[in-house]
Design a protein around this motif. Structure first.
Motif, mmCIF file in Angstrom:
data_model
loop_
_atom_site.group_PDB
_atom_site.id
_atom_site.type_symbol
_atom_site.label_atom_id
_atom_site.label_comp_id
_atom_site.label_asym_id
_atom_site.label_seq_id
_atom_site.Cartn_x
_atom_site.Cartn_y
_atom_site.Cartn_z
ATOM 1 N N CYS A 167 0.833 -1.196 0.000
ATOM 2 C CA CYS A 167 0.000 0.000 0.000
ATOM 3 C C CYS A 167 0.872 1.252 0.000
ATOM 4 O O CYS A 167 2.093 1.177 0.171
ATOM 5 C CB CYS A 167 -0.926 0.020 1.227
ATOM 6 N N THR A 168 0.259 2.374 -0.183
ATOM 7 C CA THR A 168 0.889 3.684 0.026
ATOM 8 C C THR A 168 -0.107 4.516 0.819
ATOM 9 O O THR A 168 -1.006 5.123 0.240
ATOM 10 C CB THR A 168 1.248 4.366 -1.308
ATOM 11 N N ALA B 240 3.312 4.399 4.867
ATOM 12 C CA ALA B 240 3.160 2.956 5.036
ATOM 13 C C ALA B 240 3.298 2.287 3.677
ATOM 14 O O ALA B 240 2.741 2.760 2.684
ATOM 15 C CB ALA B 240 1.808 2.633 5.647
ATOM 16 N N VAL B 241 4.037 1.171 3.638
ATOM 17 C CA VAL B 241 4.240 0.446 2.376
ATOM 18 C C VAL B 241 3.573 -0.927 2.395
ATOM 19 O O VAL B 241 3.452 -1.563 1.354
ATOM 20 C CB VAL B 241 5.735 0.317 2.029
ATOM 21 N N ARG C 135 4.041 -1.630 8.077
ATOM 22 C CA ARG C 135 5.442 -1.356 7.752
ATOM 23 C C ARG C 135 5.524 0.047 7.199
ATOM 24 O O ARG C 135 4.791 0.404 6.267
ATOM 25 C CB ARG C 135 5.951 -2.376 6.737
ATOM 26 N N ILE C 136 6.417 0.860 7.779
ATOM 27 C CA ILE C 136 6.506 2.259 7.358
ATOM 28 C C ILE C 136 7.956 2.630 7.020
ATOM 29 O O ILE C 136 8.906 1.979 7.469
ATOM 30 C CB ILE C 136 5.929 3.210 8.432
ATOM 31 N N ILE C 137 8.088 3.691 6.231
ATOM 32 C CA ILE C 137 9.392 4.242 5.867
ATOM 33 C C ILE C 137 9.487 5.644 6.456
ATOM 34 O O ILE C 137 8.559 6.454 6.306
ATOM 35 C CB ILE C 137 9.576 4.310 4.340
ATOM 36 N N PHE D 284 7.310 2.464 21.561
ATOM 37 C CA PHE D 284 5.880 2.509 21.285
ATOM 38 C C PHE D 284 5.534 3.833 20.622
ATOM 39 O O PHE D 284 6.147 4.873 20.906
ATOM 40 C CB PHE D 284 5.069 2.353 22.577
ATOM 41 N N ALA D 285 4.545 3.796 19.726
ATOM 42 C CA ALA D 285 4.156 5.007 19.011
ATOM 43 C C ALA D 285 2.664 4.986 18.723
ATOM 44 O O ALA D 285 2.065 3.918 18.542
ATOM 45 C CB ALA D 285 4.935 5.133 17.705
ATOM 46 N N ALA D 286 2.073 6.167 18.688
ATOM 47 C CA ALA D 286 0.698 6.311 18.227
ATOM 48 C C ALA D 286 0.719 6.396 16.709
ATOM 49 O O ALA D 286 1.575 7.076 16.130
ATOM 50 C CB ALA D 286 0.070 7.567 18.818
ATOM 51 N N LEU D 287 -0.210 5.702 16.073
ATOM 52 C CA LEU D 287 -0.300 5.679 14.614
ATOM 53 C C LEU D 287 -1.683 6.184 14.214
ATOM 54 O O LEU D 287 -2.693 5.703 14.731
ATOM 55 C CB LEU D 287 -0.098 4.258 14.088
ATOM 56 N N GLU D 288 -1.705 7.138 13.304
ATOM 57 C CA GLU D 288 -2.980 7.679 12.830
ATOM 58 C C GLU D 288 -2.977 7.687 11.311
ATOM 59 O O GLU D 288 -2.047 8.203 10.681
ATOM 60 C CB GLU D 288 -3.210 9.085 13.363
ATOM 61 N N PHE D 289 -4.020 7.095 10.708
ATOM 62 C CA PHE D 289 -4.128 7.069 9.257
ATOM 63 C C PHE D 289 -5.586 6.892 8.863
ATOM 64 O O PHE D 289 -6.442 6.586 9.704
ATOM 65 C CB PHE D 289 -3.254 5.960 8.645
#
Length: 238
Positions: free
Chosen positions: A112-113, A148-149, A157-159, A169-174
């Motif tokens: 994905c992108t 995110a790829v 999985r992110i770049i 640990f991290a918060a992820l928002e998408f």
């Protein structure tokens, strides 16, 4: 054979059985669909991969995933014969095992992108998330815009050009588009693997596992993956 489950036009994925560890070649999944049925045979379009027809070998056995309306089922099938109907090359599959419902949440990673906001979390924010299963509205650290790829029901999985520690640990928002509706996702993840990009020394490839994810949030991610897979199969079969 589970006659009540199959139907003409049903989408299927065909792949070789799970490989031995010493076999380093990637396991390819082929796309097809059911064209006709008899008491114990399924006539399917010869699968397509990267725009080319793949002639399956007579007698070969494959893991086959059947995409019903709401669920995915898995079984082992053997190629009994090959043929041609008009301009379409076909193969006949004989199911050898009873189909079982298959959960692909952890199985399939969708390329994905997707734009993602990644924000490192401090301990108090992590504890608040574990208590409420919700990312706090305000976070102390600054958000990092990353790409995110690939994504699965269990992780992403992110770049990024920022360096983070393994185990952080991290918060992820998408945002995911499900049935043409924007669905905002805010969850916590943990970095489990870091790979320095071979193409650009300034970039880092992070594998992040979702932590304490709510069932409905995970279901939305799986629903998104399922829809995107269907879109890809339609393109390959068109």
């Amino acid at each position: 054979m589970d006659e009540n489950l199959f139907y003409i036009g049903m989408k299927i994925d065909i792949t070789k059985p799970e490989k031995r560890e010493e076999d380093l070649r990637p396991n390819i999944t082929y796309v097809s669909q059911i064209m006709d049925m008899t008491d114990d045979l399924l006539t399917c379009a010869m699968p397509i991969h990267e725009g080319h027809i793949v002639p399956l070998e007579n007698g070969a056995e494959y893991d086959v995933f059947f995409y019903a309306q709401k669920n995915i089922y898995k079984g082992i099938c053997r190629v009994e014969s090959r043929g041609k109907e008009g301009n379409i090359y076909t193969c006949q599959l004989r199911p050898l095992t009873k189909l079982v419902k298959f959960q692909r949440r952890q199985f399939y990673r969708l390329p994905c992108t997707i734009d993602v906001l990644l924000t490192p979390m401090v301990e108090l924010e992590m504890l608040a998330y574990l208590k409420d299963k919700k990312v706090p509205d305000k976070l102390i650290n600054r958000a990092d815009k990353v790409m995110a790829v690939d994504i699965s029901g269990g992780g992403i999985r992110i770049i990024s050009n920022q360096k983070y520690a393994k185990g952080a640990f991290a918060a992820l928002e998408f945002v995911l588009y499900i049935q043409n509706q924007a669905v905002n996702v805010r969850i916590m993840g943990q970095i489990i693997q870091i790979i320095k990009s071979g193409n650009d020394n300034q970039l880092y490839d992070y594998r992040i596992q979702f932590r304490e994810i709510l069932r409905d949030v995970q279901d939305n991610i799986v629903k998104y993956i399922f829809e995107e897979q269907r879109k890809m199969r339609r393109k390959e079969l068109s």
